[in-house]
Design a protein around this motif. Structure first.
Motif, PDB file in Angstrom:
ATOM      1  N   THR A 203       0.825  -1.213   0.000  1.00  0.00           N
ATOM      2  CA  THR A 203       0.000   0.000   0.000  1.00  0.00           C
ATOM      3  C   THR A 203       0.861   1.267   0.000  1.00  0.00           C
ATOM      4  OG1 THR A 203      -0.030   0.033   2.403  1.00  0.00           O
ATOM      5  CG2 THR A 203      -1.834  -1.109   1.316  1.00  0.00           C
ATOM      6  N   ASP A 208      -3.585   4.427   6.570  1.00  0.00           N
ATOM      7  CA  ASP A 208      -4.666   4.948   5.735  1.00  0.00           C
ATOM      8  C   ASP A 208      -5.752   3.881   5.714  1.00  0.00           C
ATOM      9  OD1 ASP A 208      -6.415   5.784   3.800  1.00  0.00           O
ATOM     10  OD2 ASP A 208      -4.882   6.444   2.401  1.00  0.00           O
ATOM     11  N   PRO A 209      -6.681   3.942   6.702  1.00  0.00           N
ATOM     12  CA  PRO A 209      -7.651   2.853   6.851  1.00  0.00           C
ATOM     13  C   PRO A 209      -8.399   2.532   5.552  1.00  0.00           C
ATOM     14  CG  PRO A 209      -8.144   4.690   8.349  1.00  0.00           C
ATOM     15  CD  PRO A 209      -6.838   4.991   7.703  1.00  0.00           C
ATOM     16  N   ALA A 210      -8.781   3.574   4.818  1.00  0.00           N
ATOM     17  CA  ALA A 210      -9.580   3.333   3.611  1.00  0.00           C
ATOM     18  C   ALA A 210      -8.750   2.631   2.544  1.00  0.00           C
ATOM     19  CB  ALA A 210     -10.132   4.652   3.090  1.00  0.00           C
ATOM     20  N   LYS A 211      -7.498   3.052   2.367  1.00  0.00           N
ATOM     21  CA  LYS A 211      -6.668   2.447   1.339  1.00  0.00           C
ATOM     22  C   LYS A 211      -6.303   1.007   1.696  1.00  0.00           C
ATOM     23  CE  LYS A 211      -2.785   3.220  -1.664  1.00  0.00           C
ATOM     24  NZ  LYS A 211      -1.706   4.075  -2.100  1.00  0.00           N
ATOM     25  N   LYS A 213      -8.124  -0.968   3.403  1.00  0.00           N
ATOM     26  CA  LYS A 213      -9.324  -1.751   3.163  1.00  0.00           C
ATOM     27  C   LYS A 213      -9.463  -2.070   1.677  1.00  0.00           C
ATOM     28  CE  LYS A 213     -14.161  -1.667   4.356  1.00  0.00           C
ATOM     29  NZ  LYS A 213     -15.273  -0.813   4.768  1.00  0.00           N
ATOM     30  N   GLU A 214      -9.173  -1.066   0.865  1.00  0.00           N
ATOM     31  CA  GLU A 214      -9.246  -1.233  -0.581  1.00  0.00           C
ATOM     32  C   GLU A 214      -8.252  -2.306  -1.047  1.00  0.00           C
ATOM     33  OE1 GLU A 214     -11.745   0.800  -1.910  1.00  0.00           O
ATOM     34  OE2 GLU A 214     -11.455  -0.830  -3.334  1.00  0.00           O
ATOM     35  N   ALA A 215      -7.066  -2.301  -0.472  1.00  0.00           N
ATOM     36  CA  ALA A 215      -6.061  -3.297  -0.830  1.00  0.00           C
ATOM     37  C   ALA A 215      -6.561  -4.700  -0.493  1.00  0.00           C
ATOM     38  CB  ALA A 215      -4.753  -3.015  -0.088  1.00  0.00           C
ATOM     39  N   LYS A 217      -9.672  -5.597  -0.319  1.00  0.00           N
ATOM     40  CA  LYS A 217     -10.744  -5.917  -1.269  1.00  0.00           C
ATOM     41  C   LYS A 217     -10.165  -6.451  -2.567  1.00  0.00           C
ATOM     42  CE  LYS A 217     -14.482  -2.724  -0.096  1.00  0.00           C
ATOM     43  NZ  LYS A 217     -15.080  -1.467  -0.584  1.00  0.00           N
ATOM     44  N   SER A 218      -9.046  -5.855  -3.005  1.00  0.00           N
ATOM     45  CA  SER A 218      -8.447  -6.299  -4.259  1.00  0.00           C
ATOM     46  C   SER A 218      -7.955  -7.737  -4.130  1.00  0.00           C
ATOM     47  CB  SER A 218      -7.318  -5.355  -4.673  1.00  0.00           C
ATOM     48  OG  SER A 218      -6.200  -5.531  -3.835  1.00  0.00           O
ATOM     49  N   LEU A 219      -7.512  -8.118  -2.931  1.00  0.00           N
ATOM     50  CA  LEU A 219      -7.068  -9.498  -2.718  1.00  0.00           C
ATOM     51  C   LEU A 219      -8.261 -10.453  -2.642  1.00  0.00           C
ATOM     52  CD1 LEU A 219      -4.273  -8.674  -0.161  1.00  0.00           C
ATOM     53  CD2 LEU A 219      -3.920  -9.865  -2.318  1.00  0.00           C
ATOM     54  N   PRO A 234      -7.102  -1.375  11.455  1.00  0.00           N
ATOM     55  CA  PRO A 234      -7.820  -2.637  11.219  1.00  0.00           C
ATOM     56  C   PRO A 234      -8.573  -2.685   9.890  1.00  0.00           C
ATOM     57  CG  PRO A 234      -8.836  -1.345  12.999  1.00  0.00           C
ATOM     58  CD  PRO A 234      -7.805  -0.488  12.372  1.00  0.00           C
ATOM     59  N   GLN A 238     -11.627  -5.465   8.363  1.00  0.00           N
ATOM     60  CA  GLN A 238     -13.004  -5.029   8.137  1.00  0.00           C
ATOM     61  C   GLN A 238     -13.460  -5.419   6.746  1.00  0.00           C
ATOM     62  OE1 GLN A 238     -12.300  -0.929   9.270  1.00  0.00           O
ATOM     63  NE2 GLN A 238     -13.677  -1.172  10.991  1.00  0.00           N
TER      64      GLN A 238
END
Lengths: 371, 308
Positions: A203, A208-211, A213-215, A217-219, A234, A238
């Motif tokens: 990342t 950066d909680p949002a980023k 999380k996005e990473a 999601k990509s996995l 965390p 999430q």
């Protein structure tokens, strides 16, 4: 003219509010709690890189600070949070020494290393402890924990729980500390599930909680069903919870953020070490040291398991943990192959601390590149 | 790259772009009226923490959203009072607002760290429309806040370019002296749109803490307020372009992570750099020959009827 004064006053007010909100000592110096019982105060200071509310790295150090205050009578602690790394930290360290009269100061991020050393030279009668670095002096030591040990154990859990045999790993920066963690985790996974692979996504941020999380999601989108992480929030767990998959945390027991996904988490437990150092300084027995403690000391550990982890897996982890604690075995003992299948650590060989601290290759089973 | 991956990237671009979009729309309002507000990051943070606090106390994310809007508006009111009322330097006041908001939100949020939100904005698929291949999940597979942002964009565009109050507002931003001569109250206009901008920045913050994350962590905006400020320039102060721009900014982040997950070797640093390169290019193109395309003429300048 009046207007300018009013503007200046308002801006000043804003600044004061800001300073008030950001840098609060843990306790007000003017209120000695129990003067009758504890006539002599021993002040200890902490410099944090992040906010204590990050639920991760700094939060774990702050738990250690509170543990110290609770367990050593007469100790009063002060802390400054969100201190930028680099030369700026010197001012804050000096402030803890001068204004708060701290006898011991812990600086808890790699980037505080040189600043700590500079201030240590100015105050030879105080003790400075720097976390995760390598420089030392007559009155300065450094300390860190062998996080790779509980990471290996969390890998066992992940390897047992995955169904798709694809495990995702959200990682911050490609530095040896993170690479070592990924390798340890992957060795743990493959020790119980040789078919499983660990996919890494960088990342390029710690926080950066949002980023993050996005990473994650990509996995999840490419079929990973357990998400591990080396970040300071965390966010990844999430994402796993929302997708109905599992997550392995880091830093502290983050189960409250994603209770349905939480398998376990390799965690820091700084408290007992802080107690030991401060007591040694109080007794006059302290000597500068480069401390890299493992599970045997309890400075790193595994958070409690989630309810979905079956008993046989718990037992497997517990057995391995005892092996590590007893010193019978450790994570980076051969044979270990790298990504290309070449044997890098031969059977019977053990990686030295120096080799582990400069890890720049992935073990077999990791999908990703160090760049 | 396969189909599923493409859908997932585009869907992520919308989610990641939405908080930036709200904040950028707000900043467009303020800047169109001539007030540069660099406090977006601070307003978003205070909005995020207020929204989360209210949601934890009341259990309703809608009340939380309301709290975030009010909090963002109040933050902007400070900026308006300083810059419009007292004609302070807008850059300095905006920066102070960001610092103030960062500290204040951290302080307010202390009690709710690690507290899970009792209820958050969840994905609500639009019936029928969500079944359209590709467009369905990408455009219609989100939560209510995203749908609100869809409606907000054309509404603001219409307001700016097709209504009388919108014209007045732009006049105030372009040439406050002329607007004043026309009988428009420059001070009030600037107050109103600066506060409206703060309200939208608060909505952007609420999106982070109530829908995207959804949790409160200190400093959770991680620089998105600044991206929003850059996006306004990128968009040439136009809400429609801001929509495209925010999805582009969001999409590049999502793309960088997904490309890694698939296993292609493109340096992630390179991809994270792209949106900023676009911004610089747009700046270069739009300022060629000394012209500032789209920038309100009186942006950043305090207005004083006596002219000093």
């Amino acid at each position: 003219m009046q207007r300018k004064i009013l503007v200046a006053a308002l801006v000043l007010l804003l600044c004061m509010a800001l300073v008030g909100a950001c840098t609060k000592p843990a306790q007000k110096p003017a209120e000695p709690a129990k003067p009758a019982e504890e006539p002599k105060e021993f002040n200890v200071g902490f410099i944090y890189v992040g906010p204590v509310g990050d639920a991760g790295w700094t939060w774990a150090h702050d738990q250690g600070r509170q543990y110290l205050e609770k367990n050593v009578p007469g100790v009063k602690t002060y802390f400054v949070e969100s201190v930028p790394e680099g030369a700026d930290c010197e001012r804050e360290i000096r402030r803890l020494v001068e204004q708060s009269n701290c006898k011991v100061v812990f600086t808890t991020s790699f980037g505080f290393m040189d600043g700590t050393l500079n201030v240590a030279k100015e105050y030879p009668d105080r003790v400075f402890m720097h976390c995760s670095g390598y420089k030392m002096d007559k009155n300065m030591g450094n300390y860190f924990g062998r996080m790779y040990q509980p990471r290996y154990l969390s890998g066992i859990v992940a390897g047992k729980m995955t169904k798709s045999n694809k495990i995702g790993y959200v990682a911050a920066f490609s530095i040896p500390e993170v690479v070592r963690g990924i390798n340890a985790f992957t060795l743990g996974v493959r020790s119980v599930n040789p078919k499983a692979t660990v996919k890494v996504v960088w990342t390029n941020t710690w926080y950066d909680p949002a980023k993050e999380k996005e990473a994650a999601k990509s996995l999840l989108a490419v079929g990973c069903d357990v998400i591990a992480q080396h970040q300071d929030t965390p966010g990844p767990q999430q994402a796993a919870q929302e997708a109905g998959k599992y997550g392995v945390g880091y830093n502290s027991d983050m189960s409250s953020f994603a209770p349905k996904a939480h398998l376990t988490a390799p965690v820091w437990n700084w408290g007992p070490y802080y107690v030991r150092v401060v007591k040694a300084v109080m007794d006059g027995t302290w000597k500068p040291e480069a401390y890299w403690g493992g599970m045997a000391d309890g400075i790193v550990d595994l958070a409690p398991f989630g309810p979905m982890v079956p008993d046989d897996v718990k037992k497997l982890v517990e057995d391995k943990k005892q092996e590590i604690i007893s010193g019978k075995w450790d994570v980076f003992w051969g044979p270990i192959k790298d990504q290309s299948g070449k044997v890098r650590v031969a059977e019977g060989q053990k990686m030295t601390d120096q080799e582990m601290l400069s890890f720049d290759w992935f073990v077999e089973g990791v999908e990703g590149t160090i760049k | 790259m396969d189909w599923v991956l493409a859908v997932s990237i585009c869907q992520a671009a919308v989610t990641a772009g939405t908080p930036i979009l709200f904040a950028a729309l707000g900043e467009i309002l303020a800047e169109r009226a001539g007030v540069l507000n660099l406090g977006v990051e601070g307003m978003m943070l205070v909005g995020a923490v207020s929204g989360f606090l209210v949601t934890v106390r009341t259990g309703s994310p809608w009340l939380g959203l309301l709290g975030a809007l009010v909090a963002g508006g109040l933050m902007a009111l400070i900026h308006a009072a300083l810059c419009v009322g007292l004609r302070a330097n807008q850059v300095v006041s905006g920066l102070a607002l960001t610092l103030f908001g960062t500290g204040l939100s951290g302080y307010l949020g202390k009690p709710v760290i690690g507290v899970p939100a009792p209820s958050t904005f969840r994905t609500v698929e639009v019936p029928v429309l969500a079944d359209i291949p590709f467009l369905g999940p990408v455009v219609f597979g989100h939560d209510y806040l995203v749908y609100i942002s869809y409606l907000l964009v054309p509404a603001l565009w219409f307001f700016l370019y097709r209504t009388r109050p919108g014209l007045h507002m732009r006049a105030v931003g372009e040439n406050p002296a002329a607007a004043d001569a026309m009988g428009i109250n420059v001070g009030w206009t600037r107050y109103i749109y600066t506060v409206a901008g703060g309200v939208l920045a608060g909505a952007g913050g609420a999106y982070l803490s109530l829908a995207y994350a959804p949790t409160w962590l200190e400093n959770m905006t991680a620089g998105r307020g600044w991206i929003a400020v850059a996006l306004v320039i990128f968009a040439g102060w136009n809400p429609l372009v801001a929509l495209a721009g925010s999805y582009l900014f969001g999409g590049v982040d999502a793309l960088g992570l997904r490309i890694q997950a698939v296993g292609t070797v493109v340096p992630s640093f390179f991809l994270s750099m792209l949106p900023y390169i676009f911004t610089i290019l747009v700046l270069l193109v739009s300022t060629r020959g000394g012209r500032r395309l789209g920038a309100p003429g009186a942006l950043g300048l305090a207005y004083d009827r006596e002219g000093h």
